[in-house]
Design an enzyme around this catalytic site. Structure first.
Site, PDB file in Angstrom:
ATOM      1  N   HIS A  98       0.852  -1.195   0.000  1.00 45.45           N
ATOM      2  CA  HIS A  98       0.000   0.000   0.000  1.00 45.45           C
ATOM      3  C   HIS A  98       0.882   1.236   0.000  1.00 45.45           C
ATOM      4  CE1 HIS A  98      -3.091   2.879   1.274  1.00 45.45           C
ATOM      5  NE2 HIS A  98      -3.954   1.998   0.822  1.00 45.45           N
ATOM      6  N   ASP A 133      -7.871  -5.480  -0.026  1.00 37.95           N
ATOM      7  CA  ASP A 133      -8.228  -6.230  -1.235  1.00 37.95           C
ATOM      8  C   ASP A 133      -7.801  -7.692  -1.167  1.00 37.95           C
ATOM      9  OD1 ASP A 133      -9.401  -4.050  -2.497  1.00 37.95           O
ATOM     10  OD2 ASP A 133      -7.464  -3.303  -3.194  1.00 37.95           O
TER      11      ASP A 133
HETATM   12  N1  ACO Z   1       4.148  -7.805  -4.463  1.00 39.30           N
HETATM   13  C1  ACO Z   1       5.489  -7.902  -4.510  1.00 39.30           C
HETATM   14  N2  ACO Z   1       6.317  -6.858  -4.398  1.00 39.30           N
HETATM   15  C2  ACO Z   1       5.762  -5.642  -4.244  1.00 39.30           C
HETATM   16  C3  ACO Z   1       4.377  -5.464  -4.167  1.00 39.30           C
HETATM   17  C4  ACO Z   1       3.555  -6.611  -4.283  1.00 39.30           C
HETATM   18  N3  ACO Z   1       2.237  -6.509  -4.241  1.00 39.30           N
HETATM   19  N4  ACO Z   1       4.107  -4.161  -3.993  1.00 39.30           N
HETATM   20  C5  ACO Z   1       5.285  -3.512  -3.963  1.00 39.30           C
HETATM   21  N5  ACO Z   1       6.288  -4.422  -4.117  1.00 39.30           N
HETATM   22  C6  ACO Z   1       7.705  -4.119  -4.124  1.00 39.30           C
HETATM   23  C7  ACO Z   1       8.137  -3.482  -5.417  1.00 39.30           C
HETATM   24  O1  ACO Z   1       8.493  -4.459  -6.372  1.00 39.30           O
HETATM   25  C8  ACO Z   1       9.308  -2.652  -4.961  1.00 39.30           C
HETATM   26  O2  ACO Z   1      10.408  -3.524  -4.781  1.00 39.30           O
HETATM   27  P1  ACO Z   1      11.909  -3.013  -5.081  1.00 39.30           P
HETATM   28  O3  ACO Z   1      12.125  -1.847  -4.150  1.00 39.30           O
HETATM   29  O4  ACO Z   1      12.736  -4.207  -4.756  1.00 39.30           O
HETATM   30  O5  ACO Z   1      11.907  -2.606  -6.525  1.00 39.30           O
HETATM   31  C9  ACO Z   1       8.879  -2.158  -3.593  1.00 39.30           C
HETATM   32  O6  ACO Z   1       7.947  -3.134  -3.119  1.00 39.30           O
HETATM   33  C10 ACO Z   1       8.219  -0.796  -3.601  1.00 39.30           C
HETATM   34  O7  ACO Z   1       7.250  -0.753  -4.635  1.00 39.30           O
HETATM   35  P2  ACO Z   1       6.471   0.565  -5.086  1.00 39.30           P
HETATM   36  O8  ACO Z   1       5.701   0.273  -6.333  1.00 39.30           O
HETATM   37  O9  ACO Z   1       7.389   1.736  -5.097  1.00 39.30           O
HETATM   38  O10 ACO Z   1       5.493   0.753  -3.870  1.00 39.30           O
HETATM   39  P3  ACO Z   1       4.222   1.666  -3.856  1.00 39.30           P
HETATM   40  O11 ACO Z   1       4.060   2.144  -2.468  1.00 39.30           O
HETATM   41  O12 ACO Z   1       4.243   2.683  -4.905  1.00 39.30           O
HETATM   42  O13 ACO Z   1       3.074   0.591  -4.227  1.00 39.30           O
HETATM   43  C11 ACO Z   1       1.034  -0.455  -4.562  1.00 39.30           C
HETATM   44  C12 ACO Z   1       1.842   0.516  -3.683  1.00 39.30           C
HETATM   45  C13 ACO Z   1       0.790   0.177  -5.930  1.00 39.30           C
HETATM   46  C14 ACO Z   1      -0.315  -0.695  -3.898  1.00 39.30           C
HETATM   47  C15 ACO Z   1       1.814  -1.769  -4.709  1.00 39.30           C
HETATM   48  O14 ACO Z   1       2.105  -2.311  -3.444  1.00 39.30           O
HETATM   49  C16 ACO Z   1       1.067  -2.804  -5.562  1.00 39.30           C
HETATM   50  O15 ACO Z   1       1.178  -2.782  -6.792  1.00 39.30           O
HETATM   51  N6  ACO Z   1       0.315  -3.747  -4.919  1.00 39.30           N
HETATM   52  C17 ACO Z   1      -0.465  -4.716  -5.619  1.00 39.30           C
HETATM   53  C18 ACO Z   1      -1.804  -4.137  -6.064  1.00 39.30           C
HETATM   54  C19 ACO Z   1      -2.724  -3.896  -4.903  1.00 39.30           C
HETATM   55  O16 ACO Z   1      -2.939  -4.749  -4.048  1.00 39.30           O
HETATM   56  N7  ACO Z   1      -3.357  -2.715  -4.905  1.00 39.30           N
HETATM   57  C20 ACO Z   1      -4.339  -2.348  -3.858  1.00 39.30           C
HETATM   58  C21 ACO Z   1      -3.869  -1.199  -3.044  1.00 39.30           C
HETATM   59  S1  ACO Z   1      -4.901  -1.019  -1.645  1.00 39.30           S
HETATM   60  C22 ACO Z   1      -6.282  -0.258  -2.158  1.00 39.30           C
HETATM   61  O17 ACO Z   1      -6.303   0.423  -3.149  1.00 39.30           O
HETATM   62  C23 ACO Z   1      -7.535  -0.453  -1.345  1.00 39.30           C
END
Ligand code: ACO
Length: 398
Positions: free
Chosen positions: A280, A334
């Protein structure tokens, strides 16, 4: 008496891009756009408050109607206020025939239900009793009207898209029960009603995500509340905002059985892919809404006699806590909510509309709050193209 203002600093993890005109905060990440008393998030410790109350307590003791009153009026209702509010919500349980027609026509052509909600909300605006009244009272009335209207539109779209007869709303049922009744044509059992009610409570507001911001940008022009909410719905439609619960549920269907979960997650992570329902932007701890909804999903799975998806998710969660929690990645709401929707028999494309059905309360409350501290949003862009390009007549262009 004015309350002491505490100095709170939001740590920014936002990416700053250098431009010729100065730094650009990419995606406005962590940029403050307003003050609010509606909701607050402590992302580090995984805490969410609505109007100062912890989400955990509200989820345990309050219904959607009670929390909607809290969000809109800023205080928990007493018994009489709650009964009056429920009666007011129920009194708006109807749509003009023309609005039904917009929504069902879009259902029949299988348009995405979020498009039908955008159009339906805009159409409802055409029937406002007093469109030029921009007072807070008039906007609160519209907020309640919109809250009543969205579930009717969703159910009407669903039934029209499947060639089913419309089921007209009932005024004697709760908001959640009436929704399930209009969808499936029979009175829902208590656990199913609770599943929707709690989902609505947990999604009612979340400070200023993209859809709330879009609503604020629209209302900052003094457009009408219906148009501002249509902007919120349009923004929520995008897969980066609504929709991750559908992706998480599809993941569990792919996994198939609990024994496959570990290998599935390990392979996915080894391939550098993302696990849906995990991580998140604000929460760097277990999403408090996910913690609460997990227990509901367990109860609903038991009531429906199908523990498969809950067990799979539990196994996935174990691997997440082992491998991703050290990177501050935890299950979000989610991760669990898709299972509830699936067990209730709700088709995937309606998961995000049900999110909107709850968030409409937060959107309207933020819009009304913003009008008290109003300023037109007007950011700037840094122009990096050429200036004073010589004009070439059309016949001389290459
Ligand atoms: N699975 C595996 N690795 C992940 C995930 C995930 N779901 N989410 C983030 N990471 C990792 C990234 O690969 C990155 O790794 P790195 O630093 O080694 O490259 C690191 O964590 C940071 O990732 P960012 O994309 O910068 O994190 P951000 O805070 O922008 O992402 C987000 C938030 C978009 C929700 C992300 O966690 C994601 O894509 N999750 C999956 C989709 C999801 O569940 N969305 C629902 C959000 S909650 C809601 O809207 C109610």
């Amino acid at each position: 008496m004015s309350e002491e203002v505490k100095e709170v600093k939001i740590e920014t993890s936002g990416k700053v891009i250098q431009s010729p005109c100065g730094p650009i905060i990419h995606g406005l990440e962590d940029v403050l756009v307003k003050t609010t008393t509606i909701s607050d998030i402590d992302g580090k410790n995984g805490i969410l408050w609505y109007r100062g109350y912890r989400i955990d307590e509200l989820a345990k003791y309050s219904t959607f109607e009670e929390v909607a009153y809290l969000i809109l009026y800023g205080k928990l209702p007493n018994r009489k206020e709650l009964e009056d509010f429920k009666a007011l919500l129920a009194s708006y349980r109807d749509l003009p025939n023309e609005v039904y027609s917009v929504v069902t026509t879009l259902g029949k052509v299988k348009a995405h239900p979020m498009l039908a909600l955008e159009a339906g909300v805009a159409a409802l605006g055409a029937f406002d009793e007093n469109p030029n009244d921009y007072s807070k009272e008039a906007n609160l009335r519209r907020a309640i009207k919109l809250t009543s209207a969205l579930p009717i539109m969703i159910a009407a779209h669903y039934r029209a898209s499947r060639g089913l007869d419309l089921v007209k709303p009932r005024k004697d049922l709760s908001h959640a029960a009436n929704f399930l009744y209009m969808m499936f044509g029979k009175e829902p059992d208590e656990t199913s009603t609770k599943a929707i009610d709690l989902y609505l409570v947990l999604h009612i507001d979340h400070e200023v995500p993209a859809s709330t911001f879009a609503t604020l940008v629209a209302i900052s022009t003094w457009t009408d509340l219906y148009s501002a909410i249509a902007a919120g719905i349009a923004t929520l439609k995008g897969p980066l905002h609504g929709g991750a619960n559908e992706a998480a549920m599809k993941q569990y269907l792919e996994i198939g059985k609990p024994e496959n979960a570990r290998a599935y997650v390990e392979k996915l992570l080894a391939e550098g892919k993302r696990l849906m329902g995990v991580g998140h932007r604000v929460y760097k701890a277990y999403d408090p809404r996910a913690r609460i909804y997990k227990e509901l999903v367990r109860q609903l799975s038991e009531a429906k006699g199908d523990m498969t998806w809950y067990r799979i998710a539990e196994e996935v969660e174990k691997v997440v806590l082992e491998k991703l929690a050290p990177k501050k990645l935890y299950p979000n709401i989610d991760f669990w909510s898709g299972i509830a929707m699936y067990l209730l028999g709700i088709p995937y494309e309606y998961y995000t509309p049900i999110f909107a059905m709850s968030r409409v309360v937060g959107w309207t409350a933020h819009a009304i709050e913003y009008l008290d501290q109003h300023r037109l949003f007007r950011p700037r862009a840094c122009y990096v193209g050429p200036h004073d390009v010589p004009y070439v007549p059309i016949d001389k262009r290459q």
